[in-house]
Design a protein around this motif. Structure first.
Motif, mmCIF file in Angstrom:
data_model
loop_
_atom_site.group_PDB
_atom_site.id
_atom_site.type_symbol
_atom_site.label_atom_id
_atom_site.label_comp_id
_atom_site.label_asym_id
_atom_site.label_seq_id
_atom_site.Cartn_x
_atom_site.Cartn_y
_atom_site.Cartn_z
ATOM 1 N N SER A 167 7.063 -9.817 -3.028
ATOM 2 C CA SER A 167 7.262 -8.727 -2.073
ATOM 3 C C SER A 167 6.092 -7.753 -2.077
ATOM 4 O O SER A 167 5.682 -7.249 -1.026
ATOM 5 N N ARG A 171 3.415 -6.977 0.911
ATOM 6 C CA ARG A 171 3.178 -5.615 1.389
ATOM 7 C C ARG A 171 1.689 -5.303 1.439
ATOM 8 O O ARG A 171 1.194 -4.739 2.423
ATOM 9 N N LYS A 174 0.105 -7.178 4.296
ATOM 10 C CA LYS A 174 0.461 -6.576 5.580
ATOM 11 C C LYS A 174 -0.372 -5.338 5.859
ATOM 12 O O LYS A 174 -0.822 -5.112 6.996
#
Length: 260
Positions: A167, A171, A174
């Motif tokens: 995760s 992140r 992104k």
């Protein structure tokens, strides 16, 4: 600091303080009484007023012979586990009391190594850096250069020590993707090239931006190489005393799975 290190070792040898013992009789026992990093010193002893008085006397002697002075305002007493007479112990040294989890030399202590919260500071640094950049004055080449020179390097310290959760890696990627393809405002912009292609080497048609997951695995893999190449390293001795000795390719197979 070499003199201070020898003085602390003398306290342990003569039984005035007991450091932190790691290992067993079958594997071997390593006693760590102190760790030094530049002008930062970490001293470990038991929950015993006499041992803390010995540490206090040692620091006074060190100040007298070296001309240096310990900055007690920047020093802290950190208990590990439950300590009933903590105030009394802190009064002996005249130091502030801290608690785990805490940050030491920029790294979190007392937190599970796979916890996502470890990476909160890294994500905050990346977001702050992005907020300070004025993208409207940069070309696509300029944005790519900033990603490669700055954004990719911000998490390097943590990536070299902790496995990054999926995760968190998503992140960070992104944030980089949105920065590369974003416009002047907050409106959505289509990503013209797959991120996997962007992270390819320039010789293969990519932009050479690091893939966070691959970079993390590469940095952690260096510890396997150092485990074999640094036979006398303290950290290797600690691992062998705690988990048992490993040798040669067996290290890679046990820690990373069968070699392909």
């Amino acid at each position: 600091m070499e003199a201070l290190s020898r003085m602390i070792s003398a306290l342990v040898t003569n039984g005035f303080i007991c450091g932190f013992q790691i290992g067993s009789l079958s594997r071997g026992i390593t006693t760590i009484s102190h760790l030094l990093f530049a002008d930062d010193t970490l001293i470990m002893c038991e929950i015993d007023p006499d041992q803390l008085r010995a540490v206090k006397a040692l620091l006074l002697c060190f100040e007298a012979v070296s001309g240096l002075k310990v900055n007690y305002d920047k020093s802290e007493l950190v208990p590990i586990g439950e300590v009933h007479n903590l105030r009394e112990l802190a009064g002996i040294l005249g130091r502030k009391i801290a608690s785990l989890p805490m940050s030491y030399l920029g790294l979190p202590l007392g937190i599970a190594p796979r916890a996502r919260s470890i990476w909160d500071t890294v994500i905050e640094k990346v977001e702050r850096r992005l907020a300070g950049w004025k993208r409207m004055y940069l070309s696509k080449g300029g944005w790519t250069t900033l990603i490669k020179s700055t954004l990719s390097n911000l998490p390097t310290y943590f990536l070299s020590l902790f496995p990054i959760p999926a995760s968190v890696a998503g992140r960070l990627e992104k944030l980089q993707r949105d920065f590369l393809w974003g416009g002047l405002g907050e409106e959505f912009k289509f990503h013209l090239v797959k991120w996997e292609m962007v992270c390819c080497p320039i010789s293969n048609g990519g932009s050479g931006i690091r893939n966070v997951r691959v970079f993390n695995r590469s940095l952690l893999g260096q510890w396997l190489w150092r485990y074999i190449k640094e036979p006398e390293a303290l950290w290797k001795t600690v691992i062998e005393n705690k988990y048992g000795g490993l040798g040669g390719v067996g290290v890679l197979e046990k820690l990373e799975g069968p070699l392909e």
